[in-house]
Design a protein around this motif. Structure first.
Motif, PDB file in Angstrom:
ATOM      1  N   SER A  51       0.865  -1.182   0.000  1.00 47.62           N
ATOM      2  CA  SER A  51       0.000   0.000   0.000  1.00 47.62           C
ATOM      3  C   SER A  51       0.900   1.228   0.000  1.00 47.62           C
ATOM      4  CB  SER A  51      -0.924  -0.009   1.227  1.00 47.62           C
ATOM      5  OG  SER A  51      -1.726   1.152   1.255  1.00 47.62           O
ATOM      6  N   TRP A  90      -6.056  -7.810   2.678  1.00 51.39           N
ATOM      7  CA  TRP A  90      -6.931  -7.186   3.670  1.00 51.39           C
ATOM      8  C   TRP A  90      -7.922  -8.185   4.238  1.00 51.39           C
ATOM      9  CZ3 TRP A  90      -4.839  -3.075   5.363  1.00 51.39           C
ATOM     10  CH2 TRP A  90      -4.087  -2.260   4.519  1.00 51.39           C
ATOM     11  N   THR A 109      -3.288  -0.206   8.428  1.00 50.32           N
ATOM     12  CA  THR A 109      -4.633  -0.711   8.671  1.00 50.32           C
ATOM     13  C   THR A 109      -5.509   0.318   9.373  1.00 50.32           C
ATOM     14  OG1 THR A 109      -3.640  -2.906   8.941  1.00 50.32           O
ATOM     15  CG2 THR A 109      -5.940  -2.639   9.620  1.00 50.32           C
ATOM     16  N   ALA A 160     -11.263  -4.613   3.121  1.00 47.58           N
ATOM     17  CA  ALA A 160     -10.714  -3.289   3.422  1.00 47.58           C
ATOM     18  C   ALA A 160     -11.732  -2.474   4.216  1.00 47.58           C
ATOM     19  CB  ALA A 160     -10.334  -2.560   2.132  1.00 47.58           C
ATOM     20  N   ALA A 181      -5.564  -7.383  -3.034  1.00 49.59           N
ATOM     21  CA  ALA A 181      -4.927  -6.469  -2.087  1.00 49.59           C
ATOM     22  C   ALA A 181      -4.632  -5.123  -2.740  1.00 49.59           C
ATOM     23  CB  ALA A 181      -3.624  -7.074  -1.562  1.00 49.59           C
TER      24      ALA A 181
END
Length: 282
Positions: A51, A90, A109, A160, A181
């Motif tokens: 990410s 996620w 997160t 997510a 992801a």
């Protein structure tokens, strides 16, 4: 007779000790704690989810970078242990913690109430909101209320925080749930015409809209659902949680995390401003 009786008694006692040894050993292992195990084995199993810019995975080499990766490598160096990274999604990072595949998730997160039922979150590291991608010229959408209508296809990443928000707040729209992801996947669905709206964090939407002239960032000026970003440990692992919170205090208070983040450019994230005052006024 007496000797035989003594042998029988000794044998019974030995058998009892053997039976007790198993549970006692298991109890000792349980009391050892995750942090003790890491220090003993000199290996720290760490979960991550790509990410950018916090966690970046080179698609050719698999090499990891990003300011969260740099931060946890620095922590491992200070601990004198080797980091071993395990990629997750996620929808699966909770299972990775619960199964013992890794002992800490450094994925960026969002700390939500449903997730906090399954894992223990650290102190907030950063804060970030959500936005949405729609096709340029699509005048149907001006507010969140416009999205929640029958026939509107809303793409989200499975597991997510955007998926959680959509399930709780979009009662009429059709959710397009993507098992990936990749946080840009909902936006790709919009660009391809397979979805009307793509929801993800405000930084991901901003970066995608800047590179794709066929779409616009709907809430660029006013992100919604602002949430704390945290790291996560197994539920009930108090020793590990206390250690991670100390680490985060250290990284934030002395500016170390900001130092790691600078080389990666803007991230769209915010952190609380610390103001120091004298203990005793002059």
């Amino acid at each position: 007779m007496v000797r035989r009786a003594r042998r029988q008694v000794c044998g019974a006692l030995l058998a009892a000790l053997v039976l007790l040894a198993g549970p006692l050993a298991e109890r000792a292992d349980a009391q050892q704690g995750t942090l003790d195990k890491i220090l003993k084995e000199k290996t720290f199993n760490i979960g991550y989810i790509p990410s950018p810019p916090g966690i970046i995975k080179d698609p050719r080499t698999g090499e990891l970078s990003g300011f969260y990766i740099d931060a946890i490598r620095f922590v491992c160096e200070q601990m004198g242990v080797k980091p071993v990274f395990h990629e997750a999604r996620w929808a699966t990072f909770v299972a990775g913690l619960q199964s013992g595949q890794f002992d800490l998730s450094v994925a960026a997160t969002f700390a939500t109430i449903p997730r906090a039922l399954a894992v223990d979150f650290s102190k907030p590291i950063h804060y970030l909101g959500y936005s949405a991608i729609v096709r340029k010229g699509d005048s149907r959408f001006k507010s969140l209320r416009d999205i929640d209508k029958p026939g509107i296809r809303v793409a989200v990443v499975q597991g997510a925080a955007g998926h959680e928000w959509a399930k709780q707040n979009l009662k009429n729209a059709q959710l397009v749930v993507l098992a990936t992801a990749d946080l840009t996947a909902p936006f790709v669905e919009v660009s391809a015409g397979r979805a009307d709206v793509g929801i993800e964090d405000a930084w991901a939407t901003r970066r995608y809209a800047a590179k794709h002239p066929e779409v616009v960032d709907l809430f660029a000026e006013s992100p919604f659902n602002v949430l704390p970003i945290a790291w996560a440990v197994r539920k009930g692992d108090t020793q590990m949680l206390n250690f991670v919170n100390t680490v985060i205090d250290y990284l934030l208070i002395n500016g170390k995390l900001r130092e790691f983040a600078q080389k990666y450019g803007p991230s769209g994230r915010f952190q609380l401003k610390l103001v120091y005052e004298p203990v005793v006024a002059d």
